[in-house]
Design a protein around this motif. Sequence first.
Motif, mmCIF file in Angstrom:
data_model
loop_
_atom_site.group_PDB
_atom_site.id
_atom_site.type_symbol
_atom_site.label_atom_id
_atom_site.label_comp_id
_atom_site.label_asym_id
_atom_site.label_seq_id
_atom_site.Cartn_x
_atom_site.Cartn_y
_atom_site.Cartn_z
ATOM 1 N N PHE A 1 8.676 -2.062 8.836
ATOM 2 C CA PHE A 1 9.702 -1.488 7.879
ATOM 3 C C PHE A 1 10.671 -1.601 8.335
ATOM 4 C CE2 PHE A 1 5.497 -0.541 5.737
ATOM 5 C CZ PHE A 1 5.844 -1.049 4.679
ATOM 6 N N LEU A 2 11.654 -2.195 7.354
ATOM 7 C CA LEU A 2 13.019 -1.704 8.030
ATOM 8 C C LEU A 2 14.312 -1.927 6.700
ATOM 9 C CD1 LEU A 2 15.840 -1.554 10.212
ATOM 10 C CD2 LEU A 2 16.007 -4.465 9.512
ATOM 11 N N ASP A 3 14.279 -1.004 6.158
ATOM 12 C CA ASP A 3 15.451 -0.089 4.901
ATOM 13 C C ASP A 3 13.760 -0.905 3.677
ATOM 14 O OD1 ASP A 3 17.497 0.537 6.272
ATOM 15 O OD2 ASP A 3 18.485 -0.779 6.033
ATOM 16 N N GLY A 4 12.659 -0.455 4.391
ATOM 17 C CA GLY A 4 11.420 -0.141 3.281
ATOM 18 C C GLY A 4 11.225 -1.489 2.833
ATOM 19 N N ILE A 5 11.753 -3.056 3.980
ATOM 20 C CA ILE A 5 11.356 -3.956 3.309
ATOM 21 C C ILE A 5 10.689 -4.503 4.270
ATOM 22 C CG2 ILE A 5 12.194 -6.401 3.030
ATOM 23 C CD1 ILE A 5 14.599 -5.070 2.290
ATOM 24 N N PRO A 6 8.699 -4.673 3.958
ATOM 25 C CA PRO A 6 8.453 -5.309 5.180
ATOM 26 C C PRO A 6 8.887 -6.513 5.963
ATOM 27 C CG PRO A 6 6.897 -5.566 3.301
ATOM 28 C CD PRO A 6 8.659 -4.810 3.285
ATOM 29 N N GLY B 1 -4.810 -12.131 13.285
ATOM 30 C CA GLY B 1 -4.706 -12.505 14.793
ATOM 31 C C GLY B 1 -4.084 -12.756 14.934
ATOM 32 N N ARG B 2 -2.675 -12.551 14.202
ATOM 33 C CA ARG B 2 -0.906 -12.819 14.437
ATOM 34 C C ARG B 2 0.022 -11.902 13.906
ATOM 35 N NH1 ARG B 2 0.790 -16.078 18.352
ATOM 36 N NH2 ARG B 2 1.979 -16.963 17.176
ATOM 37 N N ALA B 3 0.469 -11.511 15.251
ATOM 38 C CA ALA B 3 2.251 -11.751 14.705
ATOM 39 C C ALA B 3 2.497 -12.718 13.637
ATOM 40 C CB ALA B 3 3.135 -10.357 14.947
ATOM 41 N N GLU B 4 3.170 -12.091 12.404
ATOM 42 C CA GLU B 4 3.866 -12.667 11.815
ATOM 43 C C GLU B 4 5.321 -12.416 11.229
ATOM 44 O OE1 GLU B 4 0.988 -13.722 8.454
ATOM 45 O OE2 GLU B 4 0.511 -15.451 9.923
ATOM 46 N N PRO B 5 6.288 -13.060 10.212
ATOM 47 C CA PRO B 5 6.933 -12.685 9.663
ATOM 48 C C PRO B 5 6.887 -12.221 7.917
ATOM 49 C CG PRO B 5 7.416 -15.234 9.630
ATOM 50 C CD PRO B 5 6.312 -15.061 10.619
ATOM 51 N N GLN B 6 7.588 -11.462 7.427
ATOM 52 C CA GLN B 6 7.452 -11.457 5.762
ATOM 53 C C GLN B 6 8.698 -11.761 5.424
ATOM 54 O OE1 GLN B 6 4.446 -10.166 4.958
ATOM 55 N NE2 GLN B 6 4.174 -11.014 6.079
ATOM 56 N N ARG C 1 10.352 1.388 10.605
ATOM 57 C CA ARG C 1 9.087 2.764 10.451
ATOM 58 C C ARG C 1 8.452 1.482 10.820
ATOM 59 N NH1 ARG C 1 6.053 3.520 6.200
ATOM 60 N NH2 ARG C 1 6.777 2.331 4.195
ATOM 61 N N TYR C 2 7.264 1.534 11.171
ATOM 62 C CA TYR C 2 6.118 1.148 11.728
ATOM 63 C C TYR C 2 4.726 1.658 10.653
ATOM 64 C CZ TYR C 2 8.044 -1.866 15.321
ATOM 65 O OH TYR C 2 9.104 -2.587 15.633
ATOM 66 N N GLN C 3 3.641 0.695 10.062
ATOM 67 C CA GLN C 3 3.049 1.748 9.638
ATOM 68 C C GLN C 3 1.142 1.013 10.358
ATOM 69 O OE1 GLN C 3 2.376 1.012 5.346
ATOM 70 N NE2 GLN C 3 0.467 2.162 5.120
ATOM 71 N N TYR C 4 0.425 1.306 10.310
ATOM 72 C CA TYR C 4 -0.764 0.884 11.447
ATOM 73 C C TYR C 4 -1.611 1.886 10.709
ATOM 74 C CZ TYR C 4 1.981 0.192 15.020
ATOM 75 O OH TYR C 4 3.421 0.214 15.901
#
Length: 86
Positions: A23-28, A37-42, A2-5
């Motif tokens: 999110f994957l299985d509710g985990i960001p 200004g960057r995509a970052e791993p969570q 799921r993506y939340q914008y």
Amino acid sequence: MRYQYVMVSEPSPGVPQFMSVAFLDGIPFVRYDSERGRAEPQTPWMEKGVEPGYWDERTQVYEKSRHVAATALEIGRGLYNQSGGD
């Protein structure tokens, strides 16, 4: 998955104008916001398990999404007469 914008018309200090979280299985596991200004791993597994250039590519995708969201927000504001004019 799921993506939340989230796009806000008038950001306040510490609140980005645009943010997206994947999110994957509710985990960001990926986050982008317009202040950084960057995509970052969570998650550690996203930090370690990607190909070279992945984060640059994801950042470009999120930048395009940010522009689309800004356009949609302006259209919505115009439709509902929230453009700030009298």
